[in-house]
Design an enzyme around this catalytic site. Structure first.
Site, PDB file in Angstrom:
ATOM      1  N   LYS A  13       0.836  -1.215   0.000  1.00 33.27           N
ATOM      2  CA  LYS A  13       0.000   0.000   0.000  1.00 33.27           C
ATOM      3  C   LYS A  13       0.868   1.262   0.000  1.00 33.27           C
ATOM      4  O   LYS A  13       0.651   2.173  -0.788  1.00 33.27           O
ATOM      5  CB  LYS A  13      -0.935   0.018   1.228  1.00 33.27           C
ATOM      6  CG  LYS A  13      -1.877  -1.158   1.330  1.00 33.27           C
ATOM      7  CD  LYS A  13      -2.797  -1.049   2.525  1.00 33.27           C
ATOM      8  CE  LYS A  13      -2.102  -1.050   3.869  1.00 33.27           C
ATOM      9  NZ  LYS A  13      -1.389  -2.324   4.200  1.00 33.27           N
ATOM     10  N   ARG A  88      -9.898   1.133   8.182  1.00 33.72           N
ATOM     11  CA  ARG A  88      -9.623  -0.294   8.401  1.00 33.72           C
ATOM     12  C   ARG A  88     -10.743  -1.005   9.127  1.00 33.72           C
ATOM     13  O   ARG A  88     -10.707  -2.218   9.284  1.00 33.72           O
ATOM     14  CB  ARG A  88      -8.404  -0.471   9.302  1.00 33.72           C
ATOM     15  CG  ARG A  88      -7.139  -0.127   8.644  1.00 33.72           C
ATOM     16  CD  ARG A  88      -5.991  -0.584   9.512  1.00 33.72           C
ATOM     17  NE  ARG A  88      -4.851   0.160   9.061  1.00 33.72           N
ATOM     18  CZ  ARG A  88      -3.631  -0.320   8.957  1.00 33.72           C
ATOM     19  NH1 ARG A  88      -3.378  -1.536   9.333  1.00 33.72           N
ATOM     20  NH2 ARG A  88      -2.663   0.416   8.507  1.00 33.72           N
ATOM     21  N   ARG A 127      11.899  -5.865   4.918  1.00 29.52           N
ATOM     22  CA  ARG A 127      11.635  -4.428   4.748  1.00 29.52           C
ATOM     23  C   ARG A 127      12.564  -3.588   5.634  1.00 29.52           C
ATOM     24  O   ARG A 127      12.822  -3.933   6.774  1.00 29.52           O
ATOM     25  CB  ARG A 127      10.183  -4.110   5.113  1.00 29.52           C
ATOM     26  CG  ARG A 127       9.935  -2.596   5.125  1.00 29.52           C
ATOM     27  CD  ARG A 127       8.501  -2.212   5.089  1.00 29.52           C
ATOM     28  NE  ARG A 127       7.744  -2.683   6.234  1.00 29.52           N
ATOM     29  CZ  ARG A 127       6.449  -2.482   6.374  1.00 29.52           C
ATOM     30  NH1 ARG A 127       5.782  -1.843   5.434  1.00 29.52           N
ATOM     31  NH2 ARG A 127       5.819  -2.930   7.428  1.00 29.52           N
ATOM     32  N   ARG A 160      11.311  -1.885  11.139  1.00 33.54           N
ATOM     33  CA  ARG A 160      10.188  -1.497  12.004  1.00 33.54           C
ATOM     34  C   ARG A 160      10.011  -2.505  13.129  1.00 33.54           C
ATOM     35  O   ARG A 160      10.140  -3.710  12.909  1.00 33.54           O
ATOM     36  CB  ARG A 160       8.895  -1.424  11.174  1.00 33.54           C
ATOM     37  CG  ARG A 160       8.583  -0.011  10.721  1.00 33.54           C
ATOM     38  CD  ARG A 160       7.515   0.055   9.699  1.00 33.54           C
ATOM     39  NE  ARG A 160       6.243  -0.545  10.073  1.00 33.54           N
ATOM     40  CZ  ARG A 160       5.134  -0.465   9.343  1.00 33.54           C
ATOM     41  NH1 ARG A 160       5.155   0.209   8.212  1.00 33.54           N
ATOM     42  NH2 ARG A 160       4.027  -1.050   9.729  1.00 33.54           N
ATOM     43  N   ARG A 171      -0.815  -9.027  13.103  1.00 41.19           N
ATOM     44  CA  ARG A 171      -1.383  -7.961  12.250  1.00 41.19           C
ATOM     45  C   ARG A 171      -2.217  -8.568  11.118  1.00 41.19           C
ATOM     46  O   ARG A 171      -3.271  -8.045  10.759  1.00 41.19           O
ATOM     47  CB  ARG A 171      -0.260  -7.096  11.670  1.00 41.19           C
ATOM     48  CG  ARG A 171       0.342  -6.164  12.709  1.00 41.19           C
ATOM     49  CD  ARG A 171       1.718  -5.663  12.300  1.00 41.19           C
ATOM     50  NE  ARG A 171       1.718  -4.866  11.100  1.00 41.19           N
ATOM     51  CZ  ARG A 171       2.802  -4.656  10.342  1.00 41.19           C
ATOM     52  NH1 ARG A 171       3.952  -5.195  10.671  1.00 41.19           N
ATOM     53  NH2 ARG A 171       2.715  -3.912   9.269  1.00 41.19           N
TER      54      ARG A 171
HETATM   55  P1  AP5 Z   1       4.847  -1.583   1.843  1.00 35.24           P
HETATM   56  O1  AP5 Z   1       4.560  -0.747   0.654  1.00 35.24           O
HETATM   57  O2  AP5 Z   1       5.581  -0.952   2.984  1.00 35.24           O
HETATM   58  O3  AP5 Z   1       3.508  -2.313   2.331  1.00 35.24           O
HETATM   59  P2  AP5 Z   1       2.279  -1.760   3.177  1.00 35.24           P
HETATM   60  O4  AP5 Z   1       1.061  -2.441   2.687  1.00 35.24           O
HETATM   61  O5  AP5 Z   1       2.289  -0.255   3.203  1.00 35.24           O
HETATM   62  O6  AP5 Z   1       2.688  -2.362   4.575  1.00 35.24           O
HETATM   63  P3  AP5 Z   1       2.522  -1.794   6.061  1.00 35.24           P
HETATM   64  O7  AP5 Z   1       3.214  -2.789   6.950  1.00 35.24           O
HETATM   65  O8  AP5 Z   1       2.990  -0.371   6.158  1.00 35.24           O
HETATM   66  O9  AP5 Z   1       1.005  -1.886   6.233  1.00 35.24           O
HETATM   67  P4  AP5 Z   1       0.224  -1.912   7.551  1.00 35.24           P
HETATM   68  O10 AP5 Z   1      -1.113  -1.664   7.027  1.00 35.24           O
HETATM   69  O11 AP5 Z   1       0.359  -3.076   8.442  1.00 35.24           O
HETATM   70  O12 AP5 Z   1       0.974  -0.817   8.405  1.00 35.24           O
HETATM   71  P5  AP5 Z   1       0.708   0.732   8.634  1.00 35.24           P
HETATM   72  O13 AP5 Z   1       1.991   1.429   8.554  1.00 35.24           O
HETATM   73  O14 AP5 Z   1      -0.440   1.225   7.833  1.00 35.24           O
HETATM   74  O15 AP5 Z   1       5.673  -2.871   1.344  1.00 35.24           O
HETATM   75  C1  AP5 Z   1       6.143  -3.830   2.269  1.00 35.24           C
HETATM   76  C2  AP5 Z   1       7.527  -4.352   1.819  1.00 35.24           C
HETATM   77  O16 AP5 Z   1       7.375  -5.092   0.603  1.00 35.24           O
HETATM   78  C3  AP5 Z   1       8.523  -3.217   1.506  1.00 35.24           C
HETATM   79  O17 AP5 Z   1       9.810  -3.636   1.883  1.00 35.24           O
HETATM   80  C4  AP5 Z   1       8.416  -3.041  -0.017  1.00 35.24           C
HETATM   81  O18 AP5 Z   1       9.619  -2.551  -0.567  1.00 35.24           O
HETATM   82  C5  AP5 Z   1       8.111  -4.479  -0.469  1.00 35.24           C
HETATM   83  N1  AP5 Z   1       7.230  -4.533  -1.650  1.00 35.24           N
HETATM   84  C6  AP5 Z   1       6.206  -3.693  -1.976  1.00 35.24           C
HETATM   85  N2  AP5 Z   1       5.609  -4.094  -3.119  1.00 35.24           N
HETATM   86  C7  AP5 Z   1       6.267  -5.233  -3.498  1.00 35.24           C
HETATM   87  C8  AP5 Z   1       6.126  -6.137  -4.596  1.00 35.24           C
HETATM   88  N3  AP5 Z   1       5.171  -5.939  -5.550  1.00 35.24           N
HETATM   89  N4  AP5 Z   1       6.964  -7.203  -4.657  1.00 35.24           N
HETATM   90  C9  AP5 Z   1       7.932  -7.404  -3.714  1.00 35.24           C
HETATM   91  N5  AP5 Z   1       8.113  -6.577  -2.653  1.00 35.24           N
HETATM   92  C10 AP5 Z   1       7.302  -5.513  -2.552  1.00 35.24           C
HETATM   93  O19 AP5 Z   1       0.186   0.663  10.144  1.00 35.24           O
HETATM   94  C11 AP5 Z   1       1.072   0.337  11.212  1.00 35.24           C
HETATM   95  C12 AP5 Z   1       0.305   0.338  12.525  1.00 35.24           C
HETATM   96  O20 AP5 Z   1      -0.267   1.636  12.764  1.00 35.24           O
HETATM   97  C13 AP5 Z   1      -0.892  -0.631  12.596  1.00 35.24           C
HETATM   98  O21 AP5 Z   1      -0.505  -1.940  12.952  1.00 35.24           O
HETATM   99  C14 AP5 Z   1      -1.739   0.054  13.689  1.00 35.24           C
HETATM  100  O22 AP5 Z   1      -1.200  -0.164  14.960  1.00 35.24           O
HETATM  101  C15 AP5 Z   1      -1.573   1.531  13.330  1.00 35.24           C
HETATM  102  N6  AP5 Z   1      -2.581   2.003  12.356  1.00 35.24           N
HETATM  103  C16 AP5 Z   1      -2.354   2.484  11.111  1.00 35.24           C
HETATM  104  N7  AP5 Z   1      -3.507   2.831  10.505  1.00 35.24           N
HETATM  105  C17 AP5 Z   1      -4.498   2.551  11.385  1.00 35.24           C
HETATM  106  C18 AP5 Z   1      -5.915   2.657  11.326  1.00 35.24           C
HETATM  107  N8  AP5 Z   1      -6.554   3.122  10.232  1.00 35.24           N
HETATM  108  N9  AP5 Z   1      -6.620   2.251  12.420  1.00 35.24           N
HETATM  109  C19 AP5 Z   1      -6.022   1.793  13.531  1.00 35.24           C
HETATM  110  N10 AP5 Z   1      -4.673   1.650  13.641  1.00 35.24           N
HETATM  111  C20 AP5 Z   1      -3.913   2.036  12.570  1.00 35.24           C
END
Ligand code: AP5
Length: 215
Positions: A13, A88, A127, A160, A171
């Site tokens: 994402k 979410r 990552r 992270r 997660r």
């Molecule tokens: P990346 O692009 O970083 O993936 P992502 O989907 O953004 O992953 P996140 O871990 O950031 O998602 P998340 O939803 O768990 O965490 P968030 O930060 O929102 O890609 C991942 C890896 O793969 C990278 O190394 C990239 O280079 C690689 N990659 C990408 N595309 C690829 C491909 N096609 N092929 C191969 N490799 C690839 O949230 C973190 C925390 O914040 C949550 O756990 C929660 O505690 C809190 N939080 C955030 N939003 C909310 C909400 N709305 N409500 C409540 N709590 C929230």
């Protein structure tokens, strides 16, 4: 274009939202990035969010909803955006719906990135991210030019805290629990476009642009 990206942790994402923002001028709104920055700066919201973020649990809806609503109440609110990681839960979707209605903005597309759980675990263990400018890398799939150093600002890359395997699996479980109801709601509004999130980053990007009719 007003777009929501939904997908499991590590589905890409953040990577795709950044590309969409660069190519189509959309405002990239990543709630995870905003929360991690609030934790780093120890703001009141960051202090409240810290235990949830580090253990991989969802931060309470009220806190995240207020953060988003506040951004859309400002004079420079985004008109064209890509939401990364929000909403979410059903409660978040309801709150976001209300925010958009108050601003007379319609959603155009909800893109769901499909990536199997085992691929997610593999991706997240490799990552690395830049704590200064938030750029994201992968040691195999998207390595920086110099190992361990951010291409964009030269800072040392870190892993992270919530990317440890046990936390990643938690997660994933939380994602699957909330996702059914959330997607049903957007399916009913005929906004959902599913995209295979496995494959080279630029191929996934092209598929997203295609299903959302962005050229
Ligand atoms: P990346 O692009 O970083 O993936 P992502 O989907 O953004 O992953 P996140 O871990 O950031 O998602 P998340 O939803 O768990 O965490 P968030 O930060 O929102 O890609 C991942 C890896 O793969 C990278 O190394 C990239 O280079 C690689 N990659 C990408 N595309 C690829 C491909 N096609 N092929 C191969 N490799 C690839 O949230 C973190 C925390 O914040 C949550 O756990 C929660 O505690 C809190 N939080 C955030 N939003 C909310 C909400 N709305 N409500 C409540 N709590 C929230």
């Amino acid at each position: 274009m007003r777009l929501i990206l939904i997908g499991p942790p590590g589905s890409g994402k953040g990577t795709q939202a950044k590309l969409l923002s660069q190519k189509f001028g959309l405002c990239h709104f990543g709630t995870g990035d905003i929360l991690r920055e609030a934790v780093r700066l120890s703001t009141p919201a960051g202090k409240q969010a810290q235990p949830y973020v580090s253990s991989g649990q969802l931060v309470p809806d009220d806190l995240v909803n207020e953060m988003v609503a506040d951004r859309f109440r400002r004079d420079d609110r985004p008109e064209n955006f890509v939401m990364d990681g929000y909403p979410r839960t059903l409660a978040q979707a309801a709150s976001f719906d209300q925010v958009l209605r108050q601003q007379f903005l319609d959603l155009n597309c909800v893109v769901v990135l499909l990536v199997p759980d085992e691929e997610i675990v593999r991706r997240l263990s490799g990552r690395r991210f830049c704590p200064k400018c938030q750029a994201t890398y992968h040691i195999l799939f998207k390595p920086p030019k110099t190992a361990g150093i951010c291409d964009e600002c030269g800072s040392a890359l870190v892993q992270r805290e919530d990317d440890k395997e046990g936390t990643v699996r938690k997660r994933l479980q939380i994602y699957h629990q909330n996702n059914v109801d959330l997607l049903t709601q957007y399916h009913n509004q005929k906004l959902v476009r599913e995209v295979d999130g496995v494959g080279p980053i630029e191929v996934v990007f092209a598929k997203i642009a295609e299903v959302c009719k962005m050229h």
